[in-house]
Design an enzyme around this catalytic site. Structure first.
Site, PDB file in Angstrom:
ATOM      1  N   SER A 118       1.197  -1.617   0.074  1.00  0.00           N
ATOM      2  CA  SER A 118      -0.164   0.093  -0.116  1.00  0.00           C
ATOM      3  C   SER A 118       0.784   0.797   0.280  1.00  0.00           C
ATOM      4  CB  SER A 118      -0.911   0.060   0.926  1.00  0.00           C
ATOM      5  OG  SER A 118      -1.553  -1.445   0.988  1.00  0.00           O
ATOM      6  N   HIS A 347      -6.123  -9.807   4.576  1.00  0.00           N
ATOM      7  CA  HIS A 347      -5.277 -10.519   5.339  1.00  0.00           C
ATOM      8  C   HIS A 347      -5.729 -12.461   5.962  1.00  0.00           C
ATOM      9  CE1 HIS A 347      -1.997  -8.592   3.324  1.00  0.00           C
ATOM     10  NE2 HIS A 347      -2.145  -6.793   3.654  1.00  0.00           N
TER      11      HIS A 347
END
Length: 515
Positions: A118, A347
């Site tokens: 990210s 995740h």
């Protein structure tokens, strides 16, 4: 050979004659209604799309929405979940941003990684420069964690440029405000993990590097960021300060700075809030500058938000409040809104929470569209990267997206579809993650599968193939959805950093302004 050429010429001539003799029309004939929902729906969509005209005037405002980890598979699953949550079959549903008139596909790789993180991806969107994994708005030439090299390689962000141009600015995230995506809008560090002073390596502070949290408070451009909300209180409070929500916990800073107090001291208009009651009490008419930190770390998943003892606003709540405040500036504003926990749920291998957070993201986008005009506000809804979510198995239309795969038999009976081991399986799964049967200590000859009640539970972890403690990102392209001025410039497949350049063009700002 000669006769073949003559024959071909005759065919071409005949074709040309047929084309030229037919009357030319400006529009195709309108098809009569057939009673088939999909056929007639396509005709209606065609007619609607023909009315769309590009908005080429300057944008007064730009809102960039990021759903962290929301790849096209997540969008499709969230679309169905959203519809099914209202009692619909779900497949015909559209999320709010899917109704935007323009879209493109964004290539998400970092300059050094096929599958990105990210930090590098958001830095590309925030600065117009693609960069390395782990970098926060620092150019690609700098090695990871090299403080000294990074000081001369800061890439100016769209928030910094907007502040210098006199616009109001805002940053929202359901993750920590110092996490990679929000950080890339206002900070510059060669390592995304430098969230507070205790994260800096030895000698970095002396060399001139600063932690991410302090950079938000010490923001040097304009009058500073005007609206900032998310999680991450520990990074803003000193270690001797008790957390206001949990007295057994304290802040995490060792430099003695209370950044929340420093924010408040900036002016009579600066306010700090940490719970829902205080958030609701913020009056946009008083022209406030608000810092909201609603959790010591990340904010709650949307599915768990109502159980928070102090209360915290939803992503839609924060988006509405930001627009109410920032739109008071006649010069315009830029705002970044991140649904950060879509990524975290993936995740975990927990599709249910990922889809619920994606649904809330859609509602936040809808609120922004409702509160602004496409004539003067460019809204971009996209993701920073994808995940390994899979959507497969031939389930019948309308089958529970979080459930076991079911099909309808020739006799009209709903039946479980069985795999080669004789067991049912879920529609959604992951290519890797904590739900793998191959984890150490599991009998690899047996594939565990829950019953329908278990797999539809909020806590259920979807099955995965490769065993990893945390499911990983994916390297696929993600979609850019856009509405408003310059939205028409999104088409085809583009590099992710292109988003920054469209935002700057829409605002008519110089993308090469010096930091």
């Amino acid at each position: 050979m000669k006769s073949m050429k003559i024959y071909a010429a005759l065919l071409m001539g005949a074709g040309l004659a047929a084309c030229t003799s037919a009357p030319m029309t400006e529009t195709a004939p309108k098809a009569a209604a057939t009673g088939d929902a999909w056929f007639d729906g396509a005709q209606a969509t065609l007619a609607q799309r023909k009315t769309v005209k590009p908005v080429k005037t300057r944008a007064k405002n730009v809102i960039l929405f990021i759903a962290d980890g929301m790849d096209p598979t997540t969008v499709a699953a969230a679309r169905i979940y959203d519809g099914q949550s209202r009692g619909e079959e779900g497949e015909e549903n559209l999320l709010s941003f899917e109704r935007f008139p323009n879209l493109a596909m964004s290539k998400t790789y970092n300059t050094d990684m096929q599958v990105p993180d990210s930090a590098g991806t958001m830095s590309a969107m925030a600065t117009g420069y693609k960069t390395r994994i782990g970098h926060i708005s620092v150019k690609k030439e700098v090695p990871r964690s090299d403080c000294a090299a990074s000081l001369s390689a800061h890439a100016p962000t769209f928030v910094e440029i907007a502040e210098q141009a006199g616009l109001s600015t805002g940053v929202i995230s359901t993750a920590r405000l110092t996490h990679a995506t929000p950080a890339a809008t206002y900070a510059h560090v060669p390592d995304r993990d430098w969230e507070r002073d205790t994260d800096l390596p030895e000698g970095a502070f002396e060399a001139g590097c600063r932690d991410i949290a302090s950079q938000l408070i010490d923001f040097p451009y304009g009058d500073g960021v005007d609206f900032a909300m998310g999680g991450g209180r520990a990074n803003f409070l000193p270690e001797d300060a008790k957390d206001p929500e949990d007295a057994d916990r304290t802040g995490g800073r060792k430099d003695g700075r209370n950044l929340a107090a420093e924010w408040v001291s900036k002016s009579d208009h600066h306010a700090f809030v940490w719970n829902k009651e205080q958030f609701d009490a913020v009056d946009p008419e008083s022209d406030p500058r608000v810092l909201g930190l609603f959790e010591i770390s990340h904010m709650n998943y949307e599915a768990d938000r109502e159980s928070d003892k102090a209360g915290e606003p939803s992503l839609e709540d924060m988006t509405r409040k930001a627009i109410q405040i920032l739109s008071r500036d006649d010069d315009g504003f830029v705002l970044m809104v991140e649904a950060g926990r879509v990524d975290h749920a993936h995740h975990m291998g927990n599709a249910a929470r990922a889809l619920i957070d994606a649904q809330e993201y859609s509602q936040a986008v809808a609120a922004a569209r409702e509160m602004t005009s496409p004539e003067d506000t460019l809204i971009i809804a996209t993701a920073d990267h994808g995940h390994t979510l899979t959507f497969a198995g031939y389930p019948a239309k309308g089958n529970d997206i979080l459930g076991l795969v079911r099909y309808v038999s020739d006799g009209g009976e709903s039946k479980l579809m069985l795999a080669a081991d004789g067991k049912p399986y879920t529609t959604l799964g992951y290519a890797n993650g904590p739900g793998s049967v191959y984890h150490k200590g599991v009998d690899h000859r047996e594939r565990p599968i829950g019953d329908e009640e278990e797999v539809e539970d909020l806590e259920y972890l979807q099955p995965s193939l490769v065993p990893t403690g945390s499911e990983t990102h994916g390297g696929q392209d993600v979609t850019i959805y856009a509405s408003g001025p310059d939205a028409w410039l999104f088409s085809g497949v583009v590099e992710q950093n292109y988003i920054f350049h469209v935002m700057m063009d829409a605002l008519r700002l110089d993308p090469q302004v010096e930091e």
